[in-house]
Scaffold this active site. Structure first.
Site, PDB file in Angstrom:
ATOM      1  N   LYS A   1       0.819  -1.217   0.000  1.00  0.00           N
ATOM      2  CA  LYS A   1       0.000   0.000   0.000  1.00  0.00           C
ATOM      3  C   LYS A   1       0.853   1.268   0.000  1.00  0.00           C
ATOM      4  O   LYS A   1       0.407   2.309  -0.452  1.00  0.00           O
ATOM      5  CB  LYS A   1      -0.973  -0.027   1.173  1.00  0.00           C
TER       6      LYS A   1
HETATM    7  C1  LIG Z   1      -4.523  -4.493   1.157  1.00  0.00           C
HETATM    8  C2  LIG Z   1      -3.764  -5.752   1.058  1.00  0.00           C
HETATM    9  C3  LIG Z   1      -4.138  -6.779   0.154  1.00  0.00           C
HETATM   10  C4  LIG Z   1      -5.368  -6.697  -0.729  1.00  0.00           C
HETATM   11  O1  LIG Z   1      -5.275  -5.719  -1.730  1.00  0.00           O
HETATM   12  P1  LIG Z   1      -6.605  -5.230  -2.501  1.00  0.00           P
HETATM   13  O2  LIG Z   1      -6.168  -4.053  -3.295  1.00  0.00           O
HETATM   14  O3  LIG Z   1      -7.573  -4.842  -1.404  1.00  0.00           O
HETATM   15  O4  LIG Z   1      -7.114  -6.349  -3.316  1.00  0.00           O
HETATM   16  C5  LIG Z   1      -3.344  -7.920   0.078  1.00  0.00           C
HETATM   17  N1  LIG Z   1      -2.260  -8.067   0.872  1.00  0.00           N
HETATM   18  C6  LIG Z   1      -1.875  -7.109   1.758  1.00  0.00           C
HETATM   19  C7  LIG Z   1      -0.687  -7.349   2.613  1.00  0.00           C
HETATM   20  C8  LIG Z   1      -2.605  -5.923   1.887  1.00  0.00           C
HETATM   21  O5  LIG Z   1      -2.225  -4.979   2.770  1.00  0.00           O
END
Ligand SMILES: *Cc1c(COP(=O)(O)O)cnc(C)c1O
Length: 492
Positions: free
Chosen positions: A130
């Site tokens: 993120k």
């Molecule tokens: C947010 C997140 C996901 C999922 O991503 P999306 O964009 O919601 O599909 C997967 N793995 C981790 C570690 C995350 O923080």
């Protein structure tokens, strides 16, 4: 480049369109839809060839300028240069080059030309992918707010990853404050320490006496008070934010271009998925002309997306039916970005998309399988968009973490393990499969201990994070108290 809502009526679409900067600070469109460009910008083979040599920051600039046409190019270049540096993405493993920002690691090469490759997206400040988008958002927000001489108060709730990525991206930024709610004593010690050890005066950590849903309900209650929201300049940074999606498009290009030497070579991606934000960016990269073969959505026990890609039925779950798993950032009951793909799947028909997602609200889902009584038959077109899927459970996760440690000598996190498990089921001769690594193992150490009997390695600087002084307040789930707290600090 103009943007429309996925729910805009055909007649209204042209008149209601907006530019990149107009939608940057907002969330949903007023009609409840999500923003998408009126048409996806295209890339040529010559561009791809030229881009193969670029640094991550320069590649991000080339891609972003196709979407953010209302930001002067020199400014955009400065923003991407400031965002994607080896100092920010310094948590690379041994053997990975931090300067590559999202380095690739070949795990396995088969005799039939199959390759299994890991793309590290988690080398940023909070050790999860993120950061890739949120760091850009922080710089874009600061830039836009300075131009408008405006301020923004980000208000949200987190169970872990999103909140910390937002705080590390916004700390110290001019014109921005972050008020982040989390459930008191419910996050892991590591996640709590990551957030609460920030001492920046523009970061406010608020531990709510309750569970995540109590915190989330407070955010909804405050957001529904429109006069308060306007007066206090409240905004969000949730996963439907368009700039976040665009920032994620870049690493699909980087992954493809780094794994290939010519544009005839085939690459697929497997993406650990929850809200469909990450893989939606892959869909957009593919629609722009990046030669992606398959896009494989990997889910955990919360298999809303896997069910759709197997059957054509989209059936959201109640929050009481959502499992708490050992890959918690994928514990979702509905996938907030899924509407963007469905809009394309139904031929960019806003009326149709609105009807389908209204049915999600009234009937808990829709059915595009084409069977008698279904809402449509577009499921037959899904393969054309390259989508496939698979599912992984707690036992799969533990086994995969062990296998990967034994076979390749690296420790992966629980979400990435879901990705590798599903990727292995989707390997094809002559095709490189890139698995997106969405977090580093240190973030989810409890499960690593279960799987391997030893702690995950922590990147330098994180060794004693739990011992740092923490700054936070504890509050009951009381909306009026919350509003008073925000107003006291903003002075608005
Ligand atoms: C947010 C997140 C996901 C999922 O991503 P999306 O964009 O919601 O599909 C997967 N793995 C981790 C570690 C995350 O923080």
């Amino acid at each position: 480049m103009q943007y429309v809502s996925t729910r805009a009526a055909a007649s209204a679409a042209a008149s209601s369109s907006q530019q990149f900067s107009d939608i940057l600070l907002g969330g949903l469109a007023v009609d409840g839809g999500l923003f998408l460009p009126t048409a996806y910008p295209q890339v040529t083979g010559a561009e791809l060839d030229a881009w193969r040599q670029l640094s991550y920051a320069d590649l991000a600039f080339e891609i972003l300028k196709k979407f953010a046409t209302d930001i002067p190019e020199a400014d955009l270049r400065a923003l991407t240069a400031k965002t994607y540096t080896k100092e920010v993405y310094k948590n690379a493993r041994k053997g990975e080059k931090a300067s590559q920002i999202t380095p690739l690691r070949v795990l396995e090469e088969g005799e039939n030309g199959t390759k299994l490759v890991l793309q590290a997206l988690s080398n940023g400040p909070t050790l999860a992918f993120k950061d890739m988008a949120m760091q850009l958002l922080g710089n874009l927000f600061e830039y836009t707010l300075a131009k408008q001489n405006a301020q923004l108060n980000i208000f949200g709730a987190t169970s872990g990853d999103t909140g910390s990525a937002a705080e590390y991206a916004m700390r110290g930024k001019q014109g921005i404050r972050v008020f982040m709610l989390s459930p008191h004593k419910k996050m892991s010690a590591f996640q709590t320490a990551q957030m609460f050890s920030l001492q920046d005066p523009n970061i406010f950590n608020i531990a709510i006496e309750g569970v995540f849903d109590d915190a989330q309900d407070m955010v909804k209650a405050v957001s529904n008070d429109l006069p308060f929201k306007a007066r206090q300049k409240i905004g969000t940074v949730n996963s439907i934010n368009w700039a976040r999606v665009v920032a994620q498009v870049v690493y699909y290009f980087r992954g493809y271009l780094s794994a290939t030497t010519s544009n005839d070579q085939k690459v697929s991606f497997t993406v650990p998925s929850g809200n469909f934000g990450n893989i939606c960016a892959g869909h957009i990269a593919r629609m722009m002309g990046l030669p992606i073969d398959k896009l494989v959505a990997a889910t955990n026990e919360n298999d809303v997306l896997d069910e759709f890609f197997r059957t054509g039925v989209y059936r959201v779950r109640k929050s009481s039916e959502t499992y708490h798993t050992s890959s918690p950032s994928m514990d979702i009951s509905k996938a907030s970005n899924f509407e963007r793909f469905i809009y394309d799947l139904v031929g960019r028909d806003g009326d149709r998309t609105r009807a389908l997602f209204q049915k999600v609200e009234t009937h808990g889902g829709f059915d595009l399988s084409g069977k008698p009584g279904a809402d449509g038959d577009e499921f037959k077109l899904v393969a054309k968009y390259g989508f496939k899927s698979g599912k992984s459970t707690h036992d799969d996760r533990l086994n995969t973490i062990r296998d990967v440690a034994d076979d390749y000598g690296i420790v992966i996190d629980t979400h990435t393990a879901d990705g590798i498990k599903v990727a292995r089921e989707n390997l094809e001769p002559g095709v490189t499969m890139i698995v997106l690594e969405t977090a580093l193992a240190a973030k989810f150490n409890e499960t690593i201990l279960d799987a391997l009997g030893e702690d995950a390695e922590r990147p330098e600087g994180f060794e004693n994070i739990e011992d740092l002084p923490q700054k936070f307040v504890v509050m009951p789930p009381d909306v009026e108290k919350m509003k008073a707290y925000i107003a006291a600090y903003t002075g608005l």
